[in-house]
Design an enzyme around this catalytic site. Structure first.
Site, PDB file in Angstrom:
ATOM      1  N   LYS A 160       2.757   1.218   0.289  1.00 58.07           N
ATOM      2  CA  LYS A 160       2.822   0.281  -0.837  1.00 58.07           C
ATOM      3  C   LYS A 160       4.033   0.625  -1.680  1.00 58.07           C
ATOM      4  O   LYS A 160       4.444   1.787  -1.751  1.00 58.07           O
ATOM      5  CB  LYS A 160       1.569   0.395  -1.707  1.00 58.07           C
ATOM      6  CG  LYS A 160       1.282  -0.842  -2.528  1.00 58.07           C
ATOM      7  CD  LYS A 160       0.669  -1.918  -1.662  1.00 58.07           C
ATOM      8  CE  LYS A 160       0.159  -3.086  -2.438  1.00 58.07           C
ATOM      9  NZ  LYS A 160      -0.845  -3.830  -1.660  1.00 58.07           N
TER      10      LYS A 160
HETATM   11  N1  GLU Z   1      -0.157  -7.125  -0.441  1.00 50.31           N
HETATM   12  C1  GLU Z   1      -1.088  -7.556   0.547  1.00 50.31           C
HETATM   13  C2  GLU Z   1      -2.258  -6.606   0.625  1.00 50.31           C
HETATM   14  O1  GLU Z   1      -2.557  -5.897  -0.305  1.00 50.31           O
HETATM   15  C3  GLU Z   1      -0.435  -7.834   1.887  1.00 50.31           C
HETATM   16  C4  GLU Z   1       0.217  -6.664   2.553  1.00 50.31           C
HETATM   17  C5  GLU Z   1       1.003  -7.031   3.803  1.00 50.31           C
HETATM   18  O2  GLU Z   1       0.936  -8.165   4.230  1.00 50.31           O
HETATM   19  O3  GLU Z   1       1.670  -6.137   4.306  1.00 50.31           O
HETATM   20  O4  GLU Z   1      -2.976  -6.584   1.583  1.00 50.31           O
END
Ligand code: GLU
Length: 418
Positions: free
Chosen positions: A108
Site C-alpha cells: 500500500k
Molecule cells: N485500493 C483497493 C483495495 O484496497 C484496490 C487495490 C488494487 O486494486 O490493487 O483493495
C-alpha cells in the site's frame, strides 16, 4: 464525531492475524515473518505549488509480503495517512489477495495530503514526484499500485506515464485502475462495488436475509459506496441511508440512487438531496436497517457504537471499518460481518485481470470480466463461510484462516533464504 485513527490499524490487523495463526497452529517462523512488513519506504515529495513556493509532502510505500508474487495495493491521498495505517492496509492486501487466490502479495502507498485543496497541476506534480521516489521498488513484476481513497484513474495515468519515462518504454502493467485508453480493464471502476453486491447476495442467501424486504444503509459515497448503492438500487434493494464526508441522509422508503448520483454530480455532497432527511453521520450506523455497508475508512464500528447496531448483516466495503472489540460485541449479538478482505476484494480481482490483459496485450469484453469476477467472489465467499463454519468462528477469522494458511504454505515451500 469521527472515530478515525483512534485505534492503531496495524494493531487491529495483528489481533486478527494472531488469532487466525493461533487457531491454525501456524509455524512460528512464518508467524514471525508475517508479523512485520517486508519493506517500508518513506519519501519526501517536494512540489512547487501554484504560488511559486515549495511544499514538501510525506509519502509511503509499504510492501507487506513479497513472497506471493508481485506486491499489489492502492495509493491513498488523505490527510490522515500515517505509517501504521499504510502498514495495516498493506497487510490487508496480502490477506485479501490470498482470500481470492490471486498471485500477489500485499502493498500500500499513501501521501499525507488533502487532494481537494490542490490544483490539477499540483496534483500531477505531486503524483509524478512520488512515483519517481518509489520507482525503484515498483514495476509489473515487483509492485503494482492502484487507486484507493483520494486517487483515481487520472492519477494512475500519471503514475503509468512517469514510470514509463523512467524505464524508457510504455509500461501499462505497472499500475491498475488506469483509463481504458492506457490499458485499463473494462469493469475495473465498478469492480469493488460489484463484488460487494455479489457477496451481499451470497451472504443473504446463507444467513436467511430476504433482500426483497431488506433496508440497506451505506456509509460513504466514494467509488465503493456509490457503486454498491447503484447495484443495490438496480436490483430493487432498498437503500434507506447514505453518508459521505460531509453528512448523511435517510429515507425510510428508500432513496432513488440514480437521482442521488445526479444530485451529487452537481452538488458534490449528499446532504440537501430533495425529500431525504439529514441525519448525524455517526448515528446513521445505528439506524434501523437489515444490512449495513461501511464503505468509507477504518475504525467506524467500535466498542462505543457496536451494541446499538440494528443490522443483521454487515458487508465491509471499506478496509478496516470494524475494530476487534466491536467484532466481539457483534459476534455475541449474532450479527454476521462479511470482512473487508473478502467483501471488497472485487477491486483487486479486476486489477489482477487488468494486469493480465496488459501483459498479454489482449483485452476482454466487459461481460467476460464481470463473469470471471462473479465466479471468484462466489467461490471465495463459500470457502470463507465453510472455513468459519468448520472452525466455529466468525467470517472474519474464517477469512484470515483461509488466507494465512495459503500464504504460509508458500513460505514453507520457499524456505528462508540465507
Ligand atoms: N485500493 C483497493 C483495495 O484496497 C484496490 C487495490 C488494487 O486494486 O490493487 O483493495
Amino acid at each position: 464525531m469521527s472515530h478515525a485513527n483512534v485505534k492503531d490499524p496495524w494493531q487491529e490487523m495483528l489481533k486478527r492475524f494472531n488469532e487466525a495463526a493461533r487457531r491454525l497452529n501456524l509455524d512460528e517462523g512464518v508467524w514471525k515473518i508475517l508479523s512485520e512488513p517486508d519493506l517500508e519506504l518513506k519519501v519526501s515529495i517536494p512540489v512547487v505549488m501554484d504560488n511559486g513556493k515549495v511544499e514538501v509532502f510525506t509519502g509511503y510505500r509499504v510492501q507487506h509480503s513479497r513472497a506471493m508474487g508481485p506486491c499489489k495495493g492502492g495509493i491513498r491521498y488523505d490527510i490522515n495517512v500515517n505509517i501504521a495505517e499504510v502498514k495495516a492496509l498493506a497487510a490487508w492486501m496480502t490477506w485479501k489477495c490470498s482470500v481470492v487466490n490471486l498471485p500477489f502479495g500485499g502493498a500500500k502507498g499513501g501521501i499525507i495530503v488533502d487532494p481537494t485543496r490542490l490544483s490539477m497541476r499540483e496534483l500531477e506534480l505531486l503524483t509524478r514526484r512520488y512515483t519517481a521516489a518509489i520507482a525503484a521498488i515498483i514495476g509489473p513484476d515487483r509492485d503494482v499500485p492502484a487507486p484507493d481513497v483520494g486517487t483515481n484513474d487520472k492519477v494512475m495515468a500519471w503514475v503509468m506515464d512517469t514510470y514509463s519515462m523512467h524505464v524508457g518504454q510504455s509500461c501499462p502493467a505497472v499500475v491498475t485502475g488506469k483509463p481504458l485508453l492506457l490499458g485499463g480493464s473494462r469493469g475495473r471502476t465498478d469492480a469493488t462495488g460489484r463484488g460487494v453486491f455479489d457477496v451481499l447476495q451470497h451472504a443473504a442467501h446463507r444467513f436467511n436475509v430476504d433482500l426483497r424486504k431488506a433496508r440497506v444503509v451505506v456509509q460513504g459515497f466514494g467509488n465503493v459506496g456509490a457503486t454498491s448503492a447503484r447495484y443495490f438500487h438496480d436490483a430493487g434493494i432498498k437503500v434507506v441511508g447514505i453518508s459521505d464526508v460531509r453528512g448523511a441522509i435517510y429515507h425510510p422508503d428508500g432513496l432513488d440512487i440514480t437521482k442521488l448520483r445526479e444530485w451529487v454530480a452537481k452538488n458534490k455532497f449528499v446532504v440537501g438531496f430533495p425529500g431525504a432527511q439529514p441525519v448525524d453521520p455517526m448515528e446513521m450506523l445505528t439506524l434501523p436497517c437489515d444490512v449495513l455497508v461501511p464503505a468509507a475508512v477504518e475504525n467506524q464500528i467500535t466498542e462505543e457504537n457496536a451494541a446499538q447496531i440494528k443490522a443483521k448483516l454487515i458487508i465491509e466495503g471499506a478496509n478496516g471499518p470494524t475494530t476487534d472489540e466491536a467484532d466481539k460485541i457483534l459476534e455475541k449479538m449474532g450479527v454476521q460481518v462479511v470482512p473487508d478482505i473478502l467483501a471488497n476484494a472485487g477491486g483487486v480481482t479486476v486489477s489482477y485481470f487488468e494486469w493480465v490483459q496488459d501483459r498479454m496485450g489482449f483485452f476482454w469484453p466487459e461481460a467476460e470480466v464481470n463473469q470471471r469476477l462473479d465466479e471468484i467472489m462466489h467461490r471465495s465467499f463459500q470457502e470463507v463461510a465453510d472455513m468459519a463454519q468448520k472452525h466455529q468462528t466468525s467470517l472474519r477469522i474464517g477469512a484470515y484462516m483461509l488466507s494465512v494458511e495459503r500464504v504460509a504454505q508458500v513460505y514453507k515451500l520457499r524456505g528462508v533464504y540465507a
